[in-house]
Design an enzyme around this catalytic site. Structure first.
Site, PDB file in Angstrom:
ATOM      1  CD  GLU A 120      14.164 -34.019  -1.025  1.00 27.17           C
ATOM      2  OE1 GLU A 120      15.285 -34.366  -1.615  1.00 27.17           O
ATOM      3  OE2 GLU A 120      14.044 -33.410  -0.219  1.00 27.17           O
ATOM      4  CD  GLU A 125      13.585 -29.737   4.413  1.00 27.60           C
ATOM      5  OE1 GLU A 125      14.698 -30.554   4.678  1.00 27.60           O
ATOM      6  OE2 GLU A 125      13.495 -29.004   3.493  1.00 27.60           O
TER       7      GLU A 125
END
Length: 248
Positions: A120, A125
């Protein structure tokens, strides 16, 4: 960051109105329990993802859907485009409200290996309960948040108060040897394949294959934290998404 060796291969400048273009974006939908104890249902309703005034808005609402108390949107390029290596540039503004968890990230087309073994890539974020912090991460079987190993491929960077109240350009260069993360052209961290002296194989670096791009906002969850209904809607706004690859 010098982009002279790169050329633009994919883009959405959101110069239209309505739902995100179906030839570029697919919706992930469902009102089940998503991972990380998130509270939202993901829908394809226009009130949760719409293009207007030159930007895409992913809007999270206090709106019941099945057993979920909130709705949001999660869109990706899995059916239209994926890339192996490149320079990714997104101009965006985060909601900066406790409980919100917007992200720009990537998953591999081939997920025959379960997460995190498949890999990933988290371009950025943002966690509303820590509104002045950005988080840059890679996940693999050998290096992930559940392991306390000596080479954590995750970096949190704190900024001046209210920095993320405005639009900024978030970008990432991905090569066979490293990832480097930028905000407004300034480099904030770099992960080199050679950092893991013991293992430079697939378990530590499953990033030599095509990945697709994801934009979403989770409500609450492991990172999002506590949610107050009166704080919604959360609006995650994106002015453009540009993808570049090396010139042949």
């Amino acid at each position: 960051m010098d982009k002279s060796s790169y050329e633009l291969v994919w883009a959405d400048d959101f110069d239209y109105e309505g739902t995100p273009r179906a030839d570029k974006w697919s919706f992930e939908v469902g009102n089940h329990q998503w991972p990380n104890r998130e509270l939202q249902a993901y829908t394809d309703k226009i009130e949760n993802a719409y293009v207007r005034d030159g930007k895409l808005t992913i809007c999270s609402l206090h709106q019941k859907d099945g057993e979920r108390e909130y709705t949001s949107a999660k869109i990706n390029t899995s059916k239209s485009a994926s890339w192996q290596y490149g320079y990714f540039e997104i101009k965006a503004k985060f909601p900066c409200i406790p409980g919100s968890w917007p992200a720009i990230w990537m998953m591999p087309i081939d997920q025959s290996d379960r997460w995190p073994s498949c890999g990933e890539i988290d371009l950025v974020e943002h966690i509303g309960r820590r509104p002045d912090m950005a988080l840059f991460s890679l996940h693999s079987k050998r290096h992930n948040h559940a392991r306390h190993d000596t080479i954590p491929y995750t970096t949190s960077v704190n900024f001046e108060k209210h920095f993320f109240d405005d639009f900024h350009i978030f970008s990432m260069e991905w090569t066979k040897d490293y990832f480097e993360y930028f905000i407004d052209g300034t480099s904030y961290c770099r992960y080199n394949r050679s950092d893991d002296k013991e293992n430079q194989g697939y378990e530590a670096w499953p990033f030599d294959k095509p990945y697709y791009l994801i934009l979403n906002t989770a409500v609450g969850g492991g990172l999002g934290g506590a949610v107050r209904p009166e704080d919604l809607p959360y609006k995650f706004e994106i002015e453009y998404v540009h993808v570049y690859q090396k010139r042949a």
